[in-house]
Design an enzyme around this catalytic site. Sequence first.
Site, mmCIF file in Angstrom:
data_model
loop_
_atom_site.group_PDB
_atom_site.id
_atom_site.type_symbol
_atom_site.label_atom_id
_atom_site.label_comp_id
_atom_site.label_asym_id
_atom_site.label_seq_id
_atom_site.Cartn_x
_atom_site.Cartn_y
_atom_site.Cartn_z
ATOM 1 N N ALA A 84 -4.246 78.819 -7.394
ATOM 2 C CA ALA A 84 -3.026 79.502 -7.839
ATOM 3 C C ALA A 84 -2.704 80.687 -6.947
ATOM 4 O O ALA A 84 -3.576 81.236 -6.278
ATOM 5 C CB ALA A 84 -3.189 79.969 -9.295
ATOM 6 N N ASP A 85 -1.445 81.066 -6.967
ATOM 7 C CA ASP A 85 -1.010 82.264 -6.253
ATOM 8 C C ASP A 85 0.154 82.880 -7.022
ATOM 9 O O ASP A 85 1.062 82.166 -7.467
ATOM 10 C CB ASP A 85 -0.573 81.936 -4.828
ATOM 11 N N THR A 86 0.122 84.192 -7.191
ATOM 12 C CA THR A 86 1.163 84.907 -7.930
ATOM 13 C C THR A 86 1.829 85.936 -7.022
ATOM 14 O O THR A 86 1.152 86.686 -6.336
ATOM 15 C CB THR A 86 0.568 85.616 -9.164
#
Length: 207
Positions: A84-86
Amino acid sequence: MAVYFIVNLLEEKIKSIDIKLASKSPRRHQLLRNIIKDFEIVIKEIDESYPKSLKASEIALYLANLKAKSYKKEAKENQLYITADTIVIYKQKVLGKPKNEKDAFNMLQELSGNTHTVYTGVSLLFNGKINSFVDATEVTFYDLSEDEIKFYIDHCKPMDKAGSYGIQDWMGYVGVEKMEGDFFNVMGLPLHKLYREIEKTISKKNE
């Protein structure tokens, strides 16, 4: 009781699958445990550069997919890798992790009294295939005084957080006027979509 039921409902479906969360974020570790009890944390440093031609809304998805691809060679059958990446976007500008306290102060001043968007891209690598999705949440801040911003930076130390704040701490308690979308997405993992995408991904095993 409801949470216990949901956790066990999903775990019954994934009991023969080895789950790996590829993230060093303690917030993601905490969040995933709400829907999956047993998983392994794996960490790999990769170059997180992205093409400048990407739209702001595409960056998190691109990076999550990039991370998933880095595990393709080592992933074995029936292993599910979650990456994931935010990112925080304000006026088409990416607000990453602050470089220092002054940078954090400037970011929070920009967000004060305004609406920004938090995007989290998630990729699921399973049996050689990658399923990716992105979720977006709009967050509106109250007007923040300089004293409030300084207090927050001094006491909550948001140096490891995109946009220089955490929705789950003091800023989330007093600084957020309204929010449209998944709260957990702002924390770093959109659980509502993730739960369903895991189900969808593992169901393809038997197709």
